[in-house]
Design an enzyme around this catalytic site. Sequence first.
Site, PDB file in Angstrom:
ATOM      1  N   ARG A  56       5.162  -0.314  -6.658  1.00 53.89           N
ATOM      2  CA  ARG A  56       5.041  -1.223  -5.505  1.00 53.89           C
ATOM      3  C   ARG A  56       3.839  -2.140  -5.661  1.00 53.89           C
ATOM      4  NH1 ARG A  56       8.199  -1.148  -1.871  1.00 53.89           N
ATOM      5  NH2 ARG A  56       9.784   0.420  -1.445  1.00 53.89           N
ATOM      6  N   CYS A 103       0.855  -1.198   0.000  1.00 55.70           N
ATOM      7  CA  CYS A 103       0.000   0.000   0.000  1.00 55.70           C
ATOM      8  C   CYS A 103       0.881   1.235   0.000  1.00 55.70           C
ATOM      9  CB  CYS A 103      -0.873   0.005   1.239  1.00 55.70           C
ATOM     10  SG  CYS A 103      -1.898  -1.455   1.351  1.00 55.70           S
ATOM     11  N   HIS A 130      26.786 -38.867  11.188  1.00 56.13           N
ATOM     12  CA  HIS A 130      27.269 -39.607  10.001  1.00 56.13           C
ATOM     13  C   HIS A 130      28.410 -38.874   9.315  1.00 56.13           C
ATOM     14  CE1 HIS A 130      23.863 -42.259  10.549  1.00 56.13           C
ATOM     15  NE2 HIS A 130      23.088 -41.199  10.645  1.00 56.13           N
ATOM     16  N   GLU A 158      19.004 -22.316   4.526  1.00 54.87           N
ATOM     17  CA  GLU A 158      18.818 -20.904   4.167  1.00 54.87           C
ATOM     18  C   GLU A 158      19.673 -20.000   5.047  1.00 54.87           C
ATOM     19  OE1 GLU A 158      17.914 -19.213   1.883  1.00 54.87           O
ATOM     20  OE2 GLU A 158      17.550 -17.210   2.689  1.00 54.87           O
ATOM     21  N   LYS A 171      21.716 -10.504  -8.887  1.00 49.92           N
ATOM     22  CA  LYS A 171      20.380 -10.630  -8.286  1.00 49.92           C
ATOM     23  C   LYS A 171      19.557 -11.672  -9.041  1.00 49.92           C
ATOM     24  CE  LYS A 171      16.966  -9.989  -5.593  1.00 49.92           C
ATOM     25  NZ  LYS A 171      17.037 -10.719  -4.301  1.00 49.92           N
ATOM     26  N   GLU A 201      26.835 -16.003   1.583  1.00 49.27           N
ATOM     27  CA  GLU A 201      26.796 -15.188   0.357  1.00 49.27           C
ATOM     28  C   GLU A 201      27.060 -13.707   0.625  1.00 49.27           C
ATOM     29  OE1 GLU A 201      23.139 -14.818  -1.883  1.00 49.27           O
ATOM     30  OE2 GLU A 201      21.940 -15.168  -0.117  1.00 49.27           O
ATOM     31  N   TRP A 252      -3.195  -2.629  -1.617  1.00 55.60           N
ATOM     32  CA  TRP A 252      -3.229  -4.065  -1.860  1.00 55.60           C
ATOM     33  C   TRP A 252      -4.329  -4.605  -0.972  1.00 55.60           C
ATOM     34  CZ3 TRP A 252      -1.757  -7.085  -5.480  1.00 55.60           C
ATOM     35  CH2 TRP A 252      -0.520  -6.974  -6.139  1.00 55.60           C
ATOM     36  N   LYS A 289      22.540 -17.422   3.639  1.00 59.27           N
ATOM     37  CA  LYS A 289      22.561 -15.978   3.945  1.00 59.27           C
ATOM     38  C   LYS A 289      23.952 -15.577   4.426  1.00 59.27           C
ATOM     39  CE  LYS A 289      19.790 -14.599   2.204  1.00 59.27           C
ATOM     40  NZ  LYS A 289      19.202 -15.613   1.423  1.00 59.27           N
ATOM     41  N   ASN A 309      -2.298   1.361   6.351  1.00 65.62           N
ATOM     42  CA  ASN A 309      -1.462   0.238   5.899  1.00 65.62           C
ATOM     43  C   ASN A 309      -1.410  -0.771   7.022  1.00 65.62           C
ATOM     44  OD1 ASN A 309      -0.658   0.881   3.382  1.00 65.62           O
ATOM     45  ND2 ASN A 309       1.339   1.727   3.938  1.00 65.62           N
ATOM     46  N   GLY A 310      -1.410  -2.074   6.677  1.00 67.59           N
ATOM     47  CA  GLY A 310      -1.234  -3.085   7.715  1.00 67.59           C
ATOM     48  C   GLY A 310      -2.492  -3.926   7.878  1.00 67.59           C
TER      49      GLY A 310
HETATM   50  C1  AGP Z   1      19.485 -15.963  -2.449  1.00 70.00           C
HETATM   51  O1  AGP Z   1      19.838 -15.074  -1.415  1.00 70.00           O
HETATM   52  C2  AGP Z   1      20.378 -15.795  -3.674  1.00 70.00           C
HETATM   53  N1  AGP Z   1      20.304 -14.474  -4.154  1.00 70.00           N
HETATM   54  C3  AGP Z   1      20.092 -16.855  -4.727  1.00 70.00           C
HETATM   55  O2  AGP Z   1      20.262 -18.122  -4.139  1.00 70.00           O
HETATM   56  C4  AGP Z   1      18.677 -16.803  -5.325  1.00 70.00           C
HETATM   57  O3  AGP Z   1      17.736 -17.238  -4.376  1.00 70.00           O
HETATM   58  C5  AGP Z   1      18.634 -17.746  -6.544  1.00 70.00           C
HETATM   59  O4  AGP Z   1      19.540 -17.265  -7.502  1.00 70.00           O
HETATM   60  C6  AGP Z   1      17.231 -17.844  -7.160  1.00 70.00           C
HETATM   61  O5  AGP Z   1      16.845 -16.594  -7.650  1.00 70.00           O
HETATM   62  P1  AGP Z   1      15.276 -16.416  -8.091  1.00 70.00           P
HETATM   63  O6  AGP Z   1      14.466 -16.593  -6.856  1.00 70.00           O
HETATM   64  O7  AGP Z   1      15.204 -15.035  -8.664  1.00 70.00           O
HETATM   65  O8  AGP Z   1      14.975 -17.480  -9.097  1.00 70.00           O
END
Ligand code: AGP
Length: 614
Positions: free
Chosen positions: A27, A2, A510, A487, A609, A494, A74, A491, A100-101
């Site tokens: 947005r 929103c 194991h 995950e 990205k 990377e 939204w 984080k 919003n919310g």
């Molecule tokens: C996640 O932090 C990374 N940037 C990378 O693993 C990402 O999730 C992956 O490249 C998939 O990207 P997508 O969700 O745009 O397909």
Amino acid sequence: MCGIVGYIGPRDATPIILGGLKRLEYRGYDSAGVAVLQEDSIEVRREAGKLANLTESVQKSPLSGQVGIGHTRWATHGAPSQQNAHPHLGQTGKVVVVHNGIVENFLELRDELSAEGVDFKSETDSETIVHLVEHYMASGLDLIEAARATFGHLEGANVVVVMAVDEPDKIVTARLGNAGGVVIGYGDDNEMYAASDIPAILEHTRRVVFLESGQMATITRSGAAYETVDGSKLEISPQTIAWDPVAAEKGEYRHFMEKEIHEQVRALTDTLAGRVDFDEGRIRLPQLNLTEELAQRIQKIYIVACGTAAYAGMVGKYLIESIARIPVEIDIASEFRYRDPIVDENTVVLAISQSGETADTLAAMEEGRSKGAILWSIVNAIGSQAMRVADGFISMQTGPEIGVASTKAFTAPIVDLYMLAILLAELRGELDTAKRRQMVADLRLVPDLVGQVIERESDIEKIAHALKDIKGCLYLGRGINMPIAYEGALKLKEISYIHAEGYPAGEMKHGPIALIDEEMPVICLAPRDPWHEKMISQIQQAKARGGPVVAVATDGDELVADMADHVLWIPETPWMLSPVITVIPLQILAYHIASLRGLDVDQPRNLAKSVTVE
Ligand code: AGP
């Protein structure tokens, strides 16, 4: 997401508000509206659909005045429609609100107000706010005190902007929790602004104040008065922000990743937007094109994705198999496309992708298509390839994610997968009404639970200081939180370049347990979920080998606290939704470790990205 824009000053508010809403268009939203104070009334124009519809409506029936507020919505409660669009007028027509919310206690408030004779015009939770303000003004309170009394009644994370005909010299606004920001803009020549995001007012001013959670502002032509919602006066001076839109878009945050971690309350509110009927306890996913016939003939689901998206898919396996009883297989997309998978017309290939343009994921979708599968996708980027080629899709609706390290585009698809599982289960007759209603009701808790963890950031930052020079790290989880170990490790590695590995905790004996010593911290996901007891013994095994243990634990879990060296606390959470909450402290921990190491958090080395090549 929103959008909110407000103006008070000598100029006509309408074009300023419409121009500001246009800058927030990217947005995403599904309706828009504007309200302007008149001598003894309030003019409102609202339209479903795009901003162009509102602009056309204003051209046909102009409104002007020097004090106004506008909103792009939204839909969360109630379909996208003119009657549900903001701004919302009260019964007297002399008070108006944008919001919003999610007002989590809106049903109770609605019942109380209806019992007092309020005739609700919309299906929204937002409308309860304006009637409450009117109720308090009718009892003799002025706008500021009536707004304050109202804010004290609202549960959940909310942003509210309110104005009234009888007090045309002010706009009152408040930020309650983390349902997005409130920016107060200081113009020249006796004009002031309010907005949900900086781009809306950047052309008018660079001098701004960002409201913090629990703060409210009374905006007049000459400036703004700040206080906490419970009445303590605050002295806040405007800061001058960077002129360039990119820096401005970061607003009060140093990095996009930090902003996007904090944005998850609003992003999760928005991914629920228009899909959850809290009254009926039902899920609606119209863009998935899922019929009862199709739901009943599905025999297998492959979830294909890369990186963080694949880990969201791993959580989805637990959810869909547990709730809808459909076999689910997770495939890393770059493997799926080359392994000649067994697929037929009763197989779904479900791709998850923030960008919707990841080459391996698109290729996996193509592989599924070539073998006759039903293609679905859960995607954030509107109009991307993965959204277009699918037979049906779920939009993550989190708004643009700029930081390379994915955060809100990890938690949002988990909520989407939870909703998908409920819908599939209902269509396949796998879920009784009471259970379904409870599972849908649990969704309403998620944004606020995430906000509660985000508000503990300073405690997490202290642990980041203790870990910032480590050489390696193990993340261990079990059951539905096992993917969060993967995950959390991703984080950290990377953005801080520290080697980190996620592992199913049961696998330690194991082999990997050989890694543990005083130099190898172990992050254990030990929330109160069905695998809690198993994780207790895991923590004991790590401690027995001298490994420093950082535990993610549920508030009050003294057993874990006594064993761990550090604890990342999370609030009590329904276990099926716990991965959305347990990942938050790990995102914040990784962010602060990387920041302390002086690294480029938003653009880590070697990464893009969206990986649009093989
Ligand atoms: C996640 O932090 C990374 N940037 C990378 O693993 C990402 O999730 C992956 O490249 C998939 O990207 P997508 O969700 O745009 O397909």
